[in-house]
Scaffold this active site. Structure first.
Site, mmCIF file in Angstrom:
data_model
loop_
_atom_site.group_PDB
_atom_site.id
_atom_site.type_symbol
_atom_site.label_atom_id
_atom_site.label_comp_id
_atom_site.label_asym_id
_atom_site.label_seq_id
_atom_site.Cartn_x
_atom_site.Cartn_y
_atom_site.Cartn_z
ATOM 1 N N GLU A 51 1.014 -0.588 -1.332
ATOM 2 C CA GLU A 51 0.319 -1.765 -0.788
ATOM 3 C C GLU A 51 0.549 -2.988 -1.679
ATOM 4 O OE1 GLU A 51 -0.667 -1.481 2.196
ATOM 5 O OE2 GLU A 51 -0.657 0.711 2.266
ATOM 6 N N GLU A 72 8.123 -3.194 5.013
ATOM 7 C CA GLU A 72 8.163 -1.822 4.502
ATOM 8 C C GLU A 72 9.249 -1.667 3.441
ATOM 9 O OE1 GLU A 72 6.378 1.095 4.772
ATOM 10 O OE2 GLU A 72 4.907 -0.347 5.524
#
Lengths: 501, 501
Positions: free
Chosen positions: B267, B296
């Protein structure tokens, strides 16, 4: 069924959504948001405030409101709808005379001013906050001026935003009564209170345990954790998104046992009020508490009248002692009760005892009057503040952090707000007097059964939201309008008994 | 300067404010809001979504957009403005064909469906979630159908929402390559990996210490706590309000050391991306990451390529051992590195090793294709899910909680989203290959100096926000469009070396 009112609904719903979003941003700002977020987020909040205003203040709504205020239309309205129309008319009065760009600028400024206040309080630098306070005050003056239309006193305009029943003409005699009755009482009590050893309160109290006990206390008095959360912030507050989402904050100090405990009972009092508003009212203009004064009456009822009574602590005190045996095992319940009711002049309103509390409010009230009557400059405020503390409480703040910078409200532009604290306290005493006639209140507390108390307040006050004003509630619940005698009598009785005067 | 673009600005700003408010509500819903708030709050969020749409999709904006798309007008636009116009056109395509009332109903449904998912996952009762999943899917199908206009495949429409460079025609050969190369490699590696004793990872790890270390890790890789906060939620995620307010969550398990650590690095990778977007782009339509795939690529670059390397842990491992001496003092760094790279088939995507990870994605992708091609019913999904796990990974989920109910995304209607995880992983490998040619990356890691890495990513990718797409970035940074060979080679090299195959 009123077709006119139906036409109004989409505007009301939309404005409520914007308002709820703004509330969430405010909650987030106080509890979560990273430090550097403020400037960018302020723009977003400014736009939401702008849209809120556009959605309520426009020709379509204006026409509908005017029509709904006609006698013929009023006949078709339910009581709730009538109250909403009345509230909308109030909002119109509040907003309509303020140019949208000024309103937006103000809403962008407030969170920035609040950040400055946080830092300047931390640094004890009033001069860093002063320019922002000046901007906030100048805008508030301007807004109050627009609304006063040369007829009203601008400070009355601001007072009316928090409680329509309490103007300067109501507050002045109320506060004079307090000053004449309470200042002497405080002196007598203060002299006796000095003998109470309260050093136990300032030992080391593990913060995790404080949080655990405060959470327990909150649930004990009736906070519903399915409909609410507790967080931390610099200044405890309550914020509702609707009656199924009511949030409170607390602040914990390692060297002060009482502070967090009584703050959480106080905020829980606010929260219980909001949680108990009827589903049919939530997310409408009358979906919150009736007034700041009524709100404070509930929070201070729980915090002081119930929360500082011996009966309340009888079933609880052992639990607290078990949590902190090293600090409390030698302190009896009787000693603890005297401790939590020790009356002594102090600097911080939120930490003040019941007896001196109103003097803090009166000081703020008198200074706000001076500000809005142009009798004091921004630069002079700390001096005036300190002088009044010396005059009424006999003490002078050691610095601005514990003086003029102590409270968050001015940084948000909340002027006219403070008197509600005193009104609320007095209203709480009045409700307490009539509750005692209707139920064995002290017995319930001793049994640890707060349900009948909460249900009485829910059924006679909370569920109605803002469909009545403070005096209407008092009339319906107690059969009498606001009467400050109950408050003075309550304090006299309580302290005479406690201190065997 | 384009006057036409200037006219567009107020609409864009207003829609951004609504969007930011919705983001805050989503963040709040996942991290803070009380359980019973959902239904009432959903109405508020529904109204905000509605206003967002009305603000972007209307005749004024439509005319301005059309005009801005003309060649003559394009000449007056800056590159950023061109990118914003392109993004607006995309948003138009996404929203314009969906009736506003259906869009609003969907936005009201999603948070409710999410609540149902949370409960049904907890209770392991797929049947409780199934009716809501069906509603969500039916609406998504309808929306995709509107947008496909009989020309595109509806699932390609959804894929395009997350990365315009990756349609089924790109993903099918990519995934076939993975299946043919990685399934055999996983078998070889899996057999060898079985000998690695990873029991240390599942001992008792104090959660407060985990939180402390995860916070440290987050700052270590470059998360800026002045611009961001960390909270907890059922499923870790990143959420930005703007580039000065980026939030991440983590989830902590007492009997799993790795889970929270690698989630927080993951994250943080997302967050660093958002924090590094240029100030001139934030709060515009191109103010976030370029695509889900690019996003991502950054999170998985930090999590896996850097975060699971020996070089990364060399300066850190002692600190971790000191935190948990009882559990880790007998585990060498080499052992730990093998442990965090142990490849074995498992049920949960978010806990999966790098090697088997893509198979989880491929399963989800193949099932989503079936759903949107009407080849499977909602009731059959758990069965199909379990069959595919048996086929590709050789294991059958023990229940739906670790099976079809494991992820939050479907409950929010995020279909077409999962392939981005695989694309991102492959993009990360490609960027890694070209970074290694440009800097002594491994040396930096050994020195604990992640600044040059972060600055390279900021200057070549992050600061541009969404002004380029995935292939444009790869072309500019690596001199080549997407090429999955880098990914396959990366995995082969890494595991051959690690397991001395």
């Amino acid at each position: 069924m009123s077709k006119t009112f139906d036409k109004l609904q989409p505007y009301l719903e939309k404005s409520m959504a914007f308002q709820t979003a703004r509330s969430l941003f405010e909650w987030d700002d106080q509890t979560t948001a990273p430090f550097e977020a403020a400037d960018y987020t302020a723009k977003v909040v400014g736009i939401l405030a702008d849209e809120y205003m556009k959605c309520l203040i426009n020709d379509d709504v204006r026409k509908l409101l005017k029509k709904l205020q006609e006698d013929k239309e009023q006949e078709d309205l339910t009581d709730t709808e009538k109250a909403i129309v009345k509230e909308l008319a109030k909002t119109y009065e509040q907003l309509e005379s303020i140019p949208p760009e000024e309103y937006r600028a103000y809403n962008e400024l407030a969170p920035v001013a609040n950040r400055k206040w946080i830092k300047s309080k931390k640094d004890n630098k009033y001069e860093d906050f002063a320019p922002y306070l000046k901007k906030i005050i100048d805008m508030k003056k301007k807004f109050a001026g627009y609304r006063a239309k040369g007829v009203k006193d601008p400070y009355d305009v601001l007072l009316g935003d928090f409680d329509e029943c309490f103007m300067m003409s109501d507050l002045d005699p109320f506060f004079e009564k307090i000053k004449s009755e309470i200042i002497p009482l405080l002196k007598t009590v203060g002299a006796k209170a000095e003998t109470i050893d309260k050093s136990y309160n300032f030992l080391n109290y593990d913060i995790d345990k404080q949080k655990e006990f405060c959470k327990f206390l909150s649930g004990y008095v009736g906070f519903d954790f399915n409909k609410g959360v507790i967080a931390e912030s610099a200044h405890p507050f309550t914020m509702q998104l609707h009656n199924h989402d009511v949030r409170i904050t607390d602040r914990y100090m390692e060297d002060n046992l009482e502070s967090a405990m009584f703050s959480i009972i106080h905020e829980s009092g606010h929260a219980i009020y909001e949680m108990n508003v009827d589903d049919s009212l939530t997310q409408t203009l009358v979906g919150g508490g009736a007034s700041m004064g009524m709100h404070e009456s509930q929070s201070r009822f729980y915090e002081n009248i119930i929360g500082r009574s011996k009966e309340f602590w009888e079933p609880l005190y052992d639990k607290l002692v078990k949590l902190y045996p090293d600090n409390l095992s030698t302190i009896s319940l009787e000693h603890f009760i005297k401790g939590i009711n020790k009356a002594a002049p102090s600097f911080i309103r939120t930490e003040a005892d019941e007896l001196s509390y109103c003097l803090h409010i009166i000081i703020r009230y008198e200074i706000e009057k001076m500000i809005f009557h142009d009798e004091v400059s921004i630069e002079e405020l700390p001096k005036v503040w300190n002088q009044k503390y010396q005059e009424y409480l006999g003490i002078t703040p050691t610095d601005d952090t514990v003086g003029i910078l102590q409270d968050t409200h001015w940084s948000w532009g909340e002027f006219g707000y403070f008197p509600s604290y005193a009104v609320g306290t007095a209203v709480a005493s009045q409700i307490y007097a009539c509750m005692k006639e209707k139920m064995p209140l002290e017995e319930y507390l001793k049994e640890g059964n707060l349900i009948p108390i909460r249900e009485f307040l829910r059924d006679s006050i909370h569920k109605y939201g803002a469909t009545k004003n403070t005096n209407e509630f008092l009339q319906d619940v107690c059969g009498e309008k606001f009467n400050p005698d109950y408050y003075v009598n309550y304090l006299k009785e309580k302290y005479t008994k406690l201190y065997e005067l």
